[in-house]
Design a protein around this motif. Structure first.
Motif, mmCIF file in Angstrom:
data_model
loop_
_atom_site.group_PDB
_atom_site.id
_atom_site.type_symbol
_atom_site.label_atom_id
_atom_site.label_comp_id
_atom_site.label_asym_id
_atom_site.label_seq_id
_atom_site.Cartn_x
_atom_site.Cartn_y
_atom_site.Cartn_z
ATOM 1 N N ASP A 261 36.473 38.072 36.887
ATOM 2 C CA ASP A 261 34.751 38.823 37.720
ATOM 3 C C ASP A 261 34.578 40.074 36.850
ATOM 4 O O ASP A 261 33.635 40.673 36.803
ATOM 5 C CB ASP A 261 36.055 38.837 39.391
ATOM 6 N N ASP B 25 31.792 32.349 35.628
ATOM 7 C CA ASP B 25 32.243 32.677 36.935
ATOM 8 C C ASP B 25 33.097 31.529 37.347
ATOM 9 O O ASP B 25 33.809 31.320 36.502
ATOM 10 C CB ASP B 25 31.741 32.093 38.254
ATOM 11 N N PRO B 26 34.359 32.034 38.101
ATOM 12 C CA PRO B 26 35.572 31.534 38.443
ATOM 13 C C PRO B 26 35.832 29.863 38.713
ATOM 14 O O PRO B 26 36.732 28.726 38.236
ATOM 15 C CB PRO B 26 36.263 32.360 40.230
ATOM 16 N N ARG C 33 32.273 39.639 34.239
ATOM 17 C CA ARG C 33 31.155 39.255 34.378
ATOM 18 C C ARG C 33 30.299 40.317 34.765
ATOM 19 O O ARG C 33 28.437 40.826 34.050
ATOM 20 C CB ARG C 33 31.082 37.854 35.639
ATOM 21 N N ASP C 34 31.036 41.514 35.358
ATOM 22 C CA ASP C 34 30.536 42.647 36.246
ATOM 23 C C ASP C 34 29.778 43.305 34.526
ATOM 24 O O ASP C 34 28.732 44.018 34.582
ATOM 25 C CB ASP C 34 31.089 43.822 36.977
ATOM 26 N N ARG D 93 34.865 48.416 36.374
ATOM 27 C CA ARG D 93 35.340 46.716 35.556
ATOM 28 C C ARG D 93 35.775 47.151 34.448
ATOM 29 O O ARG D 93 36.521 46.414 34.035
ATOM 30 C CB ARG D 93 34.118 46.728 35.723
ATOM 31 N N GLU E 227 41.103 34.662 37.024
ATOM 32 C CA GLU E 227 39.961 34.648 38.234
ATOM 33 C C GLU E 227 39.218 36.002 37.820
ATOM 34 O O GLU E 227 38.314 36.051 38.067
ATOM 35 C CB GLU E 227 40.479 34.036 39.465
ATOM 36 N N GLU E 228 40.435 36.887 38.819
ATOM 37 C CA GLU E 228 40.180 38.446 38.609
ATOM 38 C C GLU E 228 39.063 38.552 37.636
ATOM 39 O O GLU E 228 38.870 39.733 37.712
ATOM 40 C CB GLU E 228 41.275 39.054 39.424
#
Length: 597
Positions: free
Chosen positions: A336, A402-403, A339-340, A360, A332-333
């Motif tokens: 994130d 997205d997670p 995505r950034d 990031r 999940e991290e």
């Protein structure tokens, strides 16, 4: 009709191309910084050479720092031939740019070769060109407007779809083997005998998944495959495809020994036991109840040592076993972070390369590396490793941003399946309450001066009723909790009736509203009552000796040990031409041949 140049470029761009362009710009940016740092060190060393002896402490420090920079460059360009991911490729290209202009005989040649290969791959794979001046710090990144990156992206997606099917074949082969008829059916679904080239109809591969899946079910039924066997085959196929929403997980095949799965969590449980001075002893006792007697005794012995404060780290048990919860969190991290980074790529060539972006990218590299390490952990089923590998590719392709869009079921152990099954039950309870609330609003809004949502005297009690209905539907809590919820529901219903009367709602409509809410509450009650039955099924799957023995027999029979070829390598999803090496060559290793893949 022809497109304008701007619309053509927009239609033909892709997530992969935009990322590759951004990563190349970042590499040039980092190379410029590395060049400045290296020049600073060399200038300082030259100054010490002129005025100081070889034994000068500051000169020795500079020699050591320059040596460390060179050693890192050697590791990136010579020793480490395989890329760990697109983020690592940024650092490799940056290092190659720095050393390509130097006079180091070994590194200079390796760096120039790396840069030339990377420039060629960027052009071939993503239509990215580099305006190359005499100094790399002035290079600019361009995109060929005639290059159809969207078609390349679709080819990669089609190969990923095919890879999921081929993994299913391998996993099923390891689960005791497939009959000829079953293998033929699953092979047809997976397009196992096809090799996808840039000229292939990749769109049909992607859009035809549902049709091929329906054909698989029909073919298995025509071949008179027993229902339980058919259910297991279809579950594995849908799991590797990333969607088991159509399956009742309580009927899914047992593929992971609960006791082996628990080993991966014991260290965290024992650390919590130590931190809370044994306050969670009952929790640990419940968790280890699925383990073998010998494993349980090992944990209890460690617990006694912690309680008695004996010297040593008694929490370190089965450190090489996979902790699925930790993998899920890292995944999940990773989503994130990627995505950034993608947001910067989507902003185009004018995007500023700032510290946030660099951080990031570093985060994405860290989490990717962590995932790669954890995927080698003991106790993971080969299908779980395949699922993680394929999901990471989905993330890289921009299909998971997205997670919440990760596959519902990432792991095959009974504990994870239980959690997902009960989450489904809870989501259904929420949906029951939401549907009833929506029906009431639809009844009232046409006859009110203002919508229900704009009238606090109506909206608040209706919301409270929906919360009560959802609570009833969850089926959790004690008998006393249920009694209190029912009392609150009745009391709030009375308040809502008064509010409806004061708002001028006619009696027939008020009665209709009451019938809708009571019927919804009754539906929620029936749904909540089913939770106990669900938990009983899962308790039996996790703890009942008979079921534990069945799981152990299944694992011993090969469920967790497919043949050597199963899920051990990653499908080639790159954009280049795939060359088959024979009928049995299903899967080949993916090498990252361009920045950003």
């Amino acid at each position: 009709m022809s497109d304008t140049p701007s619309s053509t470029a927009a239609d033909r761009s892709s997530h992969g191309q935009r990322l590759a362009a951004l990563y190349t710009r970042v590499a040039i940016h980092q190379a410029a910084q590395q060049r400045r740092d290296l020049d600073r060190l060399n200038d300082a060393l030259l100054s010490r050479d002129l005025y100081e002896s070889d034994t000068d402490p500051e000169r020795q420090v500079l020699d050591r720092e320059i040596g460390e920079v060179r050693d890192l460059a050697y590791d990136r360009l010579v020793a480490d031939a395989l890329s760990a991911g697109p983020e690592t490729d940024i650092a490799r290209l940056a290092t190659a740019l720095v050393w390509s202009a130097g006079d180091d005989p070994e590194l200079g040649e390796a760096a120039r070769g790396f840069v030339a290969e990377r420039v060629e791959n960027l052009a071939q794979n993503w239509g990215i060109s580099l305006d190359r001046g005499t100094d790399f710090t002035t290079w600019t990144v361009g995109i060929d407007p005639e290059f159809d990156a969207a078609a390349v992206q679709q080819l990669r997606q089609a190969r990923l779809v095919q890879a999921r099917g081929m993994y299913a074949v391998d996993v099923l082969t390891g689960m005791g083997g497939l009959s000829e008829a079953e293998l033929a059916a699953v092979d047809a679904y997976a397009l196992a005998d096809e090799v996808l080239y840039p000229t292939s109809d990749t769109g049909a591969v992607v859009t035809g998944v549902a049709q091929r899946r329906a054909a698989l079910s029909q073919r298995l039924e025509q071949e008179r495959v027993p229902e339980s066997r058919r259910r297991d085959i279809e579950f594995v196929v849908d799991y590797t495809a990333g969607d088991v929403s159509a399956h009742d997980l309580r009927q899914s095949p047992a593929l992971v020994d609960p006791g082996i799965e628990a080993r991966g969590r014991i260290q965290d449980l024992l650390r919590s036991f130590a931190a809370h001075h044994g306050a969670n002893a009952a929790e640990i006792a419940a968790e280890i109840s699925v383990m073998s007697p010998s494993d349980q005794e090992r944990v209890r012995s460690a617990g006694r040592a912690i309680r008695d404060e004996r010297p040593g780290d008694h929490t370190r048990m089965w450190p090489d076993h996979a902790n699925r919860g930790r993998i899920q969190l890292t995944l999940e991290e990773f989503v994130d972070a990627t995505r950034d980074v993608a947001r910067y790529a989507d902003a185009g060539a004018d995007t500023e390369i700032d510290e946030v972006l660099l951080d990031r990218i570093a985060d994405a590299e860290y989490h990717r590396s962590g995932l790669q390490d954890m995927m080698t952990g003991e106790g993971l089923h080969p299908a779980e490793v395949a699922m993680l590998d394929l999901t990471i590719e989905d993330i890289d392709q921009g299909r998971v941003t997205d997670p919440t869009r990760l596959p519902e079921l990432m792991f095959l152990d009974e504990r994870t399946k239980r959690r997902v099954d009960l989450e489904r039950h809870d989501q259904a309870a929420e949906q029951i309450a939401t549907t009833g609330e929506r029906q009431v609003i639809d009844l009232l809004n046409p006859i009110l001066d203002q919508p229900v949502q704009h009238q606090a005297d109506l909206d608040r009690p209706l919301y409270d009723l929906a919360v009560d209905i959802q609570s009833i539907g969850l089926g959790t809590g004690t008998r006393s909790d249920h009694t209190q919820t029912k009392q609150h529901y009745d009391r709030t219903m009375g308040e809502f009736g008064v509010a409806l009367r004061d708002a001028g709602v006619p009696v027939p409509t008020r009665m209709q509203v009451r019938r809708v809410l009571d019927a919804t509450a009754e539906t929620a009650y029936d749904h909540g009552a089913s939770r106990a039955q669900r938990e009983q099924v899962w308790d039996a799957r996790l703890h009942a000796p008979a079921h534990q023995a069945a799981v152990a027999d299944a694992v011993a029979a090969g469920h967790a040990h497919p043949p050597g070829r199963a899920c051990t390598t990653r499908p080639d999803i790159t954009a280049g031409t795939m060359t088959p090496t024979g009928p049995g060559a299903r899967i080949s290793r993916l090498h990252h041949s361009e920045v950003g893949r």
